[in-house]
Design an enzyme around this catalytic site. Structure first.
Site, PDB file in Angstrom:
ATOM      1  N   GLN A 263       6.528  10.752  -5.474  1.00  0.00           N
ATOM      2  CA  GLN A 263       5.938  11.912  -4.773  1.00  0.00           C
ATOM      3  C   GLN A 263       4.670  12.378  -5.508  1.00  0.00           C
ATOM      4  O   GLN A 263       4.004  11.551  -6.109  1.00  0.00           O
ATOM      5  CB  GLN A 263       6.951  13.042  -4.595  1.00  0.00           C
ATOM      6  CG  GLN A 263       8.059  12.714  -3.603  1.00  0.00           C
ATOM      7  CD  GLN A 263       9.194  11.927  -4.206  1.00  0.00           C
ATOM      8  OE1 GLN A 263       9.675  12.230  -5.274  1.00  0.00           O
ATOM      9  NE2 GLN A 263       9.640  10.894  -3.524  1.00  0.00           N
TER      10      GLN A 263
ATOM     11  N   GLY B 197       8.268   5.626  -1.388  1.00  0.00           N
ATOM     12  CA  GLY B 197       7.946   4.280  -0.934  1.00  0.00           C
ATOM     13  C   GLY B 197       6.680   3.835  -1.643  1.00  0.00           C
ATOM     14  O   GLY B 197       5.637   4.420  -1.457  1.00  0.00           O
ATOM     15  N   HIS B 198       6.816   2.837  -2.512  1.00  0.00           N
ATOM     16  CA  HIS B 198       5.655   2.346  -3.249  1.00  0.00           C
ATOM     17  C   HIS B 198       5.262   0.979  -2.689  1.00  0.00           C
ATOM     18  O   HIS B 198       6.063   0.055  -2.690  1.00  0.00           O
ATOM     19  CB  HIS B 198       5.977   2.205  -4.737  1.00  0.00           C
ATOM     20  CG  HIS B 198       6.162   3.524  -5.422  1.00  0.00           C
ATOM     21  ND1 HIS B 198       6.528   3.640  -6.733  1.00  0.00           N
ATOM     22  CD2 HIS B 198       6.008   4.782  -4.976  1.00  0.00           C
ATOM     23  CE1 HIS B 198       6.597   4.923  -7.066  1.00  0.00           C
ATOM     24  NE2 HIS B 198       6.297   5.634  -5.999  1.00  0.00           N
TER      25      HIS B 198
ATOM     26  N   ASP C  15       1.887   8.972  -2.105  1.00  0.00           N
ATOM     27  CA  ASP C  15       1.178   7.914  -1.373  1.00  0.00           C
ATOM     28  C   ASP C  15      -0.273   7.720  -1.803  1.00  0.00           C
ATOM     29  O   ASP C  15      -1.120   7.351  -0.992  1.00  0.00           O
ATOM     30  CB  ASP C  15       1.240   8.171   0.145  1.00  0.00           C
ATOM     31  CG  ASP C  15       2.656   8.383   0.620  1.00  0.00           C
ATOM     32  OD1 ASP C  15       3.523   7.618   0.165  1.00  0.00           O
ATOM     33  OD2 ASP C  15       2.906   9.301   1.411  1.00  0.00           O
TER      34      ASP C  15
ATOM     35  N   LYS D  81       0.325   4.945  -6.596  1.00  0.00           N
ATOM     36  CA  LYS D  81       0.927   4.834  -7.933  1.00  0.00           C
ATOM     37  C   LYS D  81       1.497   3.430  -8.145  1.00  0.00           C
ATOM     38  O   LYS D  81       1.425   2.902  -9.241  1.00  0.00           O
ATOM     39  CB  LYS D  81       2.085   5.831  -8.108  1.00  0.00           C
ATOM     40  CG  LYS D  81       1.660   7.272  -8.188  1.00  0.00           C
ATOM     41  CD  LYS D  81       2.866   8.189  -8.367  1.00  0.00           C
ATOM     42  CE  LYS D  81       3.798   8.253  -7.174  1.00  0.00           C
ATOM     43  NZ  LYS D  81       3.209   8.765  -5.925  1.00  0.00           N
TER      44      LYS D  81
HETATM   45  P1  IMP Z   1      12.275  14.941   0.713  1.00  0.00           P
HETATM   46  O1  IMP Z   1      11.716  14.515  -0.608  1.00  0.00           O
HETATM   47  O2  IMP Z   1      12.816  13.807   1.527  1.00  0.00           O
HETATM   48  O3  IMP Z   1      13.215  16.093   0.590  1.00  0.00           O
HETATM   49  O4  IMP Z   1      11.047  15.522   1.595  1.00  0.00           O
HETATM   50  C1  IMP Z   1      10.316  16.678   1.227  1.00  0.00           C
HETATM   51  C2  IMP Z   1       8.846  16.497   1.523  1.00  0.00           C
HETATM   52  O5  IMP Z   1       8.308  15.516   0.614  1.00  0.00           O
HETATM   53  C3  IMP Z   1       8.507  15.968   2.919  1.00  0.00           C
HETATM   54  O6  IMP Z   1       7.276  16.525   3.316  1.00  0.00           O
HETATM   55  C4  IMP Z   1       8.387  14.470   2.706  1.00  0.00           C
HETATM   56  O7  IMP Z   1       7.608  13.858   3.696  1.00  0.00           O
HETATM   57  C5  IMP Z   1       7.709  14.459   1.363  1.00  0.00           C
HETATM   58  N1  IMP Z   1       7.933  13.217   0.613  1.00  0.00           N
HETATM   59  C6  IMP Z   1       9.056  12.843  -0.025  1.00  0.00           C
HETATM   60  N2  IMP Z   1       8.874  11.664  -0.625  1.00  0.00           N
HETATM   61  C7  IMP Z   1       7.612  11.295  -0.388  1.00  0.00           C
HETATM   62  C8  IMP Z   1       6.825  10.177  -0.782  1.00  0.00           C
HETATM   63  O8  IMP Z   1       7.247   9.288  -1.508  1.00  0.00           O
HETATM   64  N3  IMP Z   1       5.536  10.161  -0.315  1.00  0.00           N
HETATM   65  C9  IMP Z   1       5.033  11.162   0.447  1.00  0.00           C
HETATM   66  N4  IMP Z   1       5.725  12.220   0.837  1.00  0.00           N
HETATM   67  C10 IMP Z   1       7.005  12.281   0.412  1.00  0.00           C
HETATM   68 MG    MG Z   2       4.630   6.288  -0.907  1.00  0.00          MG
END
Ligand code: IMP
Ligand code: MG
Length: 329
Positions: free
Chosen positions: A174, A42-43, A13, A16
């Protein structure tokens, strides 16, 4: 082959999507590729004033560039089709012809979503990401070429990349603090969020030209751990910066930047360029702080805050951009 990579230096977040969109606009790329993660990402992208949120699909579609979901990703077919429909409804042309999926990309199944759904320990996005990667490594996964509806979108990623004239932009998901190996385990995602994650998609090291690292002037995190931010000003930052998850709508926890994390991410990724976003939010609160180890540094002005970056990174040759604009660098 030439490849530029975009990585996130913190917890996701950081903007990117904006950097990808900005670089795509130059019209210099033949391909834009997502190299890790799935629809947990989520972009947020502002395209000629209109807001779009993408999850799987790389930002090349906004400029008519072939956009591929690489083999390092996991894809949820249902969400993938929903996303295509949303982009089309938003007025984008030719989406169905531009978007491709590597045939060896793994698929998120209903079973994966259900087994992720009960998680409260890590605070996942419950999108089935972790279970899909777990199945991939357990050798029980399903690949995209086993799903008939995905057939029209499939490509051989090797053939796509290893051809004359490829200039690709690799868009990460991420961030470093969520990386499976370098993040704060177990509060991590299940993929590789460094430049090495891009290379795992079949990219030789010498093809990599620029590495753009994206950070935010403060940090945000979504997930189950206590992020430690207890300054009341963080509520203000949350509102001004609209710090709510683009995928789940969860309120993001906020803290001051940790310089040490940023430096580590910078070195491990071998950055050539750095973008520090949300400077507009910092200007609005007019409070300039960051952690270096346990020490909380306070700067009187924005110029002094910026000077800290320039000095610390002076030997590295990294080009630094401070951005306070939703739509551009
Ligand atoms: P998962 O990727 O859904 O397994 O979540 C693992 C951790 O990564 C959690 O803390 C999520 O909130 C975080 N996370 C996963 N994708 C994103 C993203 O795109 N932005 C921010 N945090 C993310
Ligand atoms: Mg995001």
């Amino acid at each position: 082959m030439i490849v530029d990579v975009i990585v996130d230096l913190q917890y996701g977040d950081c903007g990117k999507g904006k950097v990808t969109h900005y670089l795509c606009k130059t019209g210099k790329y033949t391909h834009v590729v997502r190299y890790n993660g799935g629809c947990n990402a989520g972009h947020t992208i502002y395209h000629y004033g209109k807001k779009f949120v993408t999850h799987h699909i790389p930002a090349g579609v906004f400029f008519g560039v072939k956009s591929i979901i690489g083999p390092g990703c996991v894809v949820n077919p249902e969400k993938f089709f929903e996303e295509i429909a949303t982009l089309e409804a938003g007025g984008l042309q030719n989406v169905r012809n531009l978007v491709k999926i590597a045939k060896n990309t793994h698929v998120i199944t209903q079973e994966h979503i259900e087994s992720d759904g009960g998680d409260t320990k890590i605070g996942t996005t419950k999108r089935g990401n972790g279970p899909a990667y777990a199945a991939k490594y357990a050798r029980t996964g399903v690949r995209a070429d086993e799903i008939p509806e995905l057939e029209p979108f499939l490509v051989d990623f090797y053939d796509e990349m290893h051809q004359e004239g490829t200039i690709a932009l690799f868009e990460g998901a991420q961030g470093f603090g969520l990386d499976i190996d370098w993040g704060d385990y177990p509060y991590v995602t299940s993929s590789h969020c460094t430049v090495a994650g891009a290379m795992l998609n079949g990219i030789p090291p010498k093809a990599i030209r620029n590495v753009w690292g994206v950070a935010k002037a403060y940090e945000t995190y979504v997930g189950a751990k206590d992020f430690g931010g207890n300054d009341p000003i963080f509520d203000k930052i949350c509102e001004i910066g609209q710090e709510y998850g683009a995928t789940t709508g969860r309120k993001r926890q906020i803290n001051w930047m940790q310089w040490d994390l940023l430096e580590k991410a910078t070195k491990i990724n071998g950055l050539t360029h750095m973008v520090v976003n949300k400077m507009d939010v910092m200007r609005e609160i007019d409070c300039w702080k960051l952690f270096s180890g346990e020490n909380l540094h306070e700067f009187a002005t924005e110029a002094q805050f910026q000077e800290y970056f320039y000095q610390k990174l002076s030997e590295t040759g990294i080009s630094i951009y401070f951005s306070g604009d939703k739509a551009k660098i």
